[in-house]
Design an enzyme around this catalytic site. Sequence first.
Site, PDB file in Angstrom:
ATOM      1  N   LEU A   1      42.145  39.075  30.470  1.00 59.74           N
ATOM      2  CA  LEU A   1      41.588  38.163  31.476  1.00 59.74           C
ATOM      3  C   LEU A   1      42.452  38.121  32.729  1.00 59.74           C
ATOM      4  CD1 LEU A   1      40.377  35.098  29.424  1.00 59.74           C
ATOM      5  CD2 LEU A   1      39.048  36.989  30.303  1.00 59.74           C
ATOM      6  N   CYS A   2      43.046  39.278  33.091  1.00 60.95           N
ATOM      7  CA  CYS A   2      43.831  39.285  34.323  1.00 60.95           C
ATOM      8  C   CYS A   2      43.331  40.337  35.282  1.00 60.95           C
ATOM      9  CB  CYS A   2      45.310  39.473  34.026  1.00 60.95           C
ATOM     10  SG  CYS A   2      45.669  40.695  32.780  1.00 60.95           S
ATOM     11  N   GLY A   3      42.043  40.587  35.323  1.00 60.38           N
ATOM     12  CA  GLY A   3      41.502  41.528  36.277  1.00 60.38           C
ATOM     13  C   GLY A   3      41.940  42.936  35.961  1.00 60.38           C
TER      14      GLY A   3
END
Lengths: 375, 134
Positions: A140-142
Amino acid sequence: MSCSNLTMLVSSKPSLSDASNLSFRSVLNPFQLPSQNSPSCSLSRSSVTPVQCGLRELRTRIESVKNTQKITEAMKLVAAAKVRRAQEAVVNGRPFSETLVEVLYNINEQLQTEDIDVPLTKVRPVKKVALVVCTGDRGLCGGFNNNIIKKAEARIAELKDLGLDYTIISVGKKGNSYFLRRPYIPVDRFLEGGSLPTAKEAQAIADDAFSLFISEEVDKVELLYTKFVSLVKSDPVIHTLLPLSPKGEICDINGNCVDAADDEFFRLTTKEGKLTVERDAVRTKTEDYSAILEFEQDPVQILDALLPLYLNSQVLRALQESLASELAARMSAMSSATDNAVELKKNLSIVYNRERQAKITGEILEIVAGANALQ
Amino acid sequence: MTLNLCVLTPNRIVWDSEVKEIILSTNSGQIGVLPNHAPIATAVDIGILRIRLNDQWVTMALMGGFARIGNNKITILVNDAEKSSDIDPEEAQQTLEIAEANLSKAEGKRQLIEANLSLRRARTRVEAINMLSQ
């Protein structure tokens, strides 16, 4: 998420002329079997949005989008708080690195004429390279982890083209799982990063690199991490960790060297109400030493003790910058996720309201028609 | 006249206050530093640092580094430092046993180097605790 297969076009101007048709559809909907993961259940972002859900399903969908929005917003705030902590960690490490650079300079001045033979600075013809890859632990950090892994693959391809052997030291769960699934890439060791990189973890990595280099298993150790440029931009870079240059220069693989005294530190501040990052190029003042300073041991022995310290601080800095970039990437990813959730909720609410109103209108018409028929 | 002692690790400042005397382990033996010591620079081995504050000795385990002694100002840069009061005795003993086991299992130059390093560190930590209890 369950949706029925019935398509209902929502146009910007709802037409209530076909009331009987709408009432027929809304009665049909509850009896439709919901299809699991139907690829046709989509909500495209245009003025004409096809929605394939009934009233009840729409309501549950709106609820779930609202919950998702809360989660993503919370994750963004948590990431923002952690960036501040990461920044504090960098600031705490400053006295150490400043003093170290000062001492390194002074010793080098005194050793200008002598021939230095410290094992960590020995430049050997390169046959095997060790690549330390710093990834994150969570998703979930791009594009953060993907960027690093792509850069690692590119570097591996380069090394293969040059005919050099290579081995990987993977730090971080995401990199570990990637390399575990690819057994054809030789991995030396898997290490876990913690939530906040401490000196102990940096030491473990540095120890590994140190022993690989000293035992002559590899001839060069490179460090692959993401440099924290700004809150929306981060660059994966490759720095040569070993062999160290005695002057304490940090060298890029292309040979661009940065003087250790010209170090940059990043600061998280606010400018015009928005979070920004400022990089201060701090030039540590290298004051002249008192000439009577004696060395208790051989200057070479002292360098021998200093350079592992420098190695450790380099690794720690790389880990801290990687962590900061990961947090910034997560912040921006969660922020755009929150914005998307808000927009999605708005669209869904409009659709829901239209359908609810249409249903009510249909029922009224039925009642009126029925009352008319009785007369 | 008191000495000002600064013990720095890459991620924090472990000690930054005035002391009366310190005893440092270097590569070439232990040295004691009193106020008005001659300025020297020395490498610090993996070993014990003893600090005296008003007739009370505090022990710290240092994991190797560098020390600079100037005008009543001592700066010690180490990879890691732990006050003996912060070390858990059982955990330190366990780490020592694991390190010893690793050393006997080590094969090849590289594993030997690593195992030796971790053994020395574990031993230092256990010594720090033992010294405190004396």
